[in-house]
Design an enzyme around this catalytic site. Structure first.
Site, PDB file in Angstrom:
ATOM      1  N   LYS A 131     -38.805 -53.304 -35.338  1.00 17.06           N
ATOM      2  CA  LYS A 131     -40.134 -53.775 -34.946  1.00 17.06           C
ATOM      3  C   LYS A 131     -40.583 -54.880 -35.889  1.00 17.06           C
ATOM      4  O   LYS A 131     -40.117 -54.967 -37.023  1.00 17.06           O
ATOM      5  CB  LYS A 131     -41.141 -52.635 -34.935  1.00 17.06           C
ATOM      6  CG  LYS A 131     -41.573 -52.145 -36.297  1.00 17.06           C
ATOM      7  CD  LYS A 131     -42.697 -51.145 -36.168  1.00 17.06           C
ATOM      8  CE  LYS A 131     -43.088 -50.527 -37.494  1.00 17.06           C
ATOM      9  NZ  LYS A 131     -44.096 -51.276 -38.244  1.00 17.06           N
ATOM     10  N   HIS A 159     -28.771 -50.710 -45.624  1.00 15.01           N
ATOM     11  CA  HIS A 159     -28.393 -52.128 -45.632  1.00 15.01           C
ATOM     12  C   HIS A 159     -27.845 -52.535 -47.003  1.00 15.01           C
ATOM     13  O   HIS A 159     -26.832 -53.226 -47.109  1.00 15.01           O
ATOM     14  CB  HIS A 159     -29.582 -53.010 -45.242  1.00 15.01           C
ATOM     15  CG  HIS A 159     -29.732 -53.173 -43.761  1.00 15.01           C
ATOM     16  ND1 HIS A 159     -30.191 -52.159 -42.955  1.00 15.01           N
ATOM     17  CD2 HIS A 159     -29.427 -54.199 -42.930  1.00 15.01           C
ATOM     18  CE1 HIS A 159     -30.191 -52.577 -41.695  1.00 15.01           C
ATOM     19  NE2 HIS A 159     -29.733 -53.809 -41.650  1.00 15.01           N
TER      20      HIS A 159
HETATM   21  S1  SF4 Z   1     -47.161 -46.677 -35.907  1.00 13.19           S
HETATM   22 FE1  SF4 Z   1     -47.956 -46.780 -37.987  1.00 13.19          FE
HETATM   23  S2  SF4 Z   1     -46.846 -45.221 -39.110  1.00 13.19           S
HETATM   24 FE2  SF4 Z   1     -45.702 -45.648 -37.228  1.00 13.19          FE
HETATM   25  S3  SF4 Z   1     -44.209 -47.226 -37.747  1.00 13.19           S
HETATM   26 FE3  SF4 Z   1     -46.041 -48.254 -37.018  1.00 13.19          FE
HETATM   27  S4  SF4 Z   1     -47.216 -48.686 -38.884  1.00 13.19           S
HETATM   28 FE4  SF4 Z   1     -45.714 -47.134 -39.401  1.00 13.19          FE
END
Ligand code: SF4
Lengths: 191, 306
Positions: A102, A36
């Site tokens: 996410k 980015h």
């Molecule tokens: S599951 Fe845990 S290690 Fe994987 S992206 Fe999410 S916070 Fe990070």
């Protein structure tokens, strides 16, 4: 579940609303923190085609190379909020229709999504093996040396890549709704 | 001791690709709890599918294979540098086999070493013990959930959090509220009460070794854990922050002494991908891989946190 074929038009993307389950097909490119920064400092031309009317995926995959073939063995989303300072400008300039990641993003990104017609698709954090299965081909990694493999631009071909629309092009954010509700509960619990 | 490297590579493979049974069971229970057709239930279904697939194909559960935190117990006649070298070689090998991602980044240059090795990377703690075997446990702590971890200095006026266990409760709730779904909820909350800014956080991380179903030997802390587990889930942040009943899978708290002036509460948030694995290796080099990281009880060495 709604099927999304990339590239996609603005009209189509504006039909999506928060809470919609989607399955994405077609080409997308990974870009996370260093990428980015790179996009807004160097304005690389090769990125134009990778992004316009397609999707940017916040992801740093585990890459394996076997007999000259590149395989993404594990490729879940990374936390998107770190790209908040950049994303609105990236949307304005490169015109992606979907941002995948996410954790959701903030108000400036939401505003840009409204203005230019884009949505945020939340992939299941940590579900890296399942998501890797939906990546049917890794075309190429751009800027691998400069940015390192987790941070490089990986051009991917996906099939049935699933997620939930949590921010849409009408100014709605599921993250804001959940946060507001949990805030009320939180104050109740500590009072 | 022979074959250390081989056993450590296998340990890393297991840690990265197989979720401990208690965590898997808690995720299954969460799936049962969420109403069908909700984004929360779909997310948990994807997670459960991911757990199966990763185990079957030996691929990392999550692409962020985290900071690798090692605890190694060893007899006095083994040199720690030998163990450290075996761990570093195993780390590189695991990276070459794509069990681990190259995760070591130089904060000054921004360059990734490409080997998954760096300065104090992986993180290793050694403990001498009276047994003749070597026990190595490793935890993979992701970056996303580390970023939402927090530390509070009580009192916190804005939260009406005083210097007592109710104050602790309030700041833990605040941390989980602030985290929303960003630490890949449903998470596991490790709480270190007391200590200084360093030891408190170490204690919080120590708590994450505990299996979810164990019971805190301290009755007050056990009560606090149960209450916090219930209340965190009442926040209805849900899996991935989509909203829902499953916000945390467990809360684990430990306490250590503090100085009169300070009252720290350290909170280590662990994502659902709570990856930990353990092996015991006999003097002749035979490994036993444990289903669950063994608790400290079986070692008689004082202060041993096995
Ligand atoms: S599951 Fe845990 S290690 Fe994987 S992206 Fe999410 S916070 Fe990070």
């Amino acid at each position: 579940m709604k099927k999304i074929q990339l590239p996609i038009s603005e009209t189509e993307i504006r039909k999506l609303r928060i809470g919609d389950d989607v399955a994405i097909f077609g080409e997308m490119v990974t870009a996370r923190d260093a990428a980015h920064k790179y996009m807004l400092e160097k304005w690389p031309r090769f990125v134009d085609d990778l992004i316009r009317d397609k999707a940017i995926y916040h992801c740093g995959p585990v890459i394996k190379e076997e007999n000259g073939e590149i395989i993404a063995v594990s490729a879940g989303p990374t936390t998107s909020i770190r790209e908040e300072p950049y994303e609105h400008e990236v949307i304005a300039h490169y015109r992606p229709r979907i941002i995948i990641g996410k954790g959701g993003m903030g108000p400036t990104t939401l505003q840009a999504m409204k203005e230019y017609g884009a949505v945020y698709v939340h992939a299941t954090g940590g579900a890296a093996s399942v998501i890797a299965k939906s990546i049917i081909y890794v075309h190429k990694g751009y800027k691998r040396k400069e940015l390192g493999d987790p941070e490089a631009f990986w051009k991917l071909e996906v099939r049935h890549f699933t997620g939930v629309v949590t921010m849409d092009s009408h100014g709605d954010s599921l993250h804001d709704i959940v946060e507001q509700r949990s805030k009320e509960k939180f104050y109740e619990l500590i009072s | 001791m022979s074959n250390l490297k081989t056993h450590f590579v296998e340990l890393l493979r297991r840690a990265s690709t197989q979720l401990p049974p208690d965590v898997t069971a808690a995720l299954k229970a969460g799936y049962q709890r969420e109403p069908p057709g909700t984004a929360a239930q779909t997310a948990l279904a994807t997670i459960l599918k991911n757990i199966k697939l990763s185990r079957k194909n030996s691929t990392p559960l999550c692409q962020d294979t985290g900071t690798n935190i090692w605890h190694v117990y060893h007899p006095q006649n083994i040199c720690q540098c030998e163990l450290e070298q075996a761990i570093r070689e195993a780390t590189l090998e695991a990276r070459n086999r794509a069990y681990l991602r190259p995760n070591a980044v130089d904060p000054i240059t921004g360059l990734n070493t490409g080997t998954n090795l760096g300065i104090r990377f992986p993180v290793i703690s050694f403990y001498g013990w009276k047994k003749q075997s070597v026990r190595a446990s490793v935890m993979l702590k992701g970056g996303g959930c580390e970023n939402v971890s927090a530390q509070y200095a009580l009192p916190v006026a804005g939260l009406h959090a005083g210097r007592d266990l109710d104050g602790v409760r309030k700041v833990v709730l605040d941390a989980v509220f602030q985290a929303q779904g960003k630490g890949c909820a449903p998470g596991i909350v490790g709480v270190g009460i007391g200590g200084d800014r360093i030891t408190g956080m170490i204690e919080a991380k120590h708590q994450l070794w505990r299996p979810l179903e164990d019971k805190n030997p301290n009755a007050l802390l056990a009560k606090l854990e149960n209450r916090l587990y219930r209340e965190c889930n009442q926040l209805e942040i849900g899996p991935m922050g989509y909203g829902g009943k499953t916000t945390v899978l467990g809360v684990k708290a430990g306490s250590i002494h503090r100085v009169p002036a300070s009252y720290f509460v350290s909170i280590s948030y662990m994502c659902w991908a709570s990856r930990r694995a353990s092996v015991t290796i006999t003097p002749t080099g035979n490994p036993t891989f444990h289903k669950q990281v063994p608790s400290s009880q079986e070692c008689n060495t004082p202060n041993c946190k096995g």
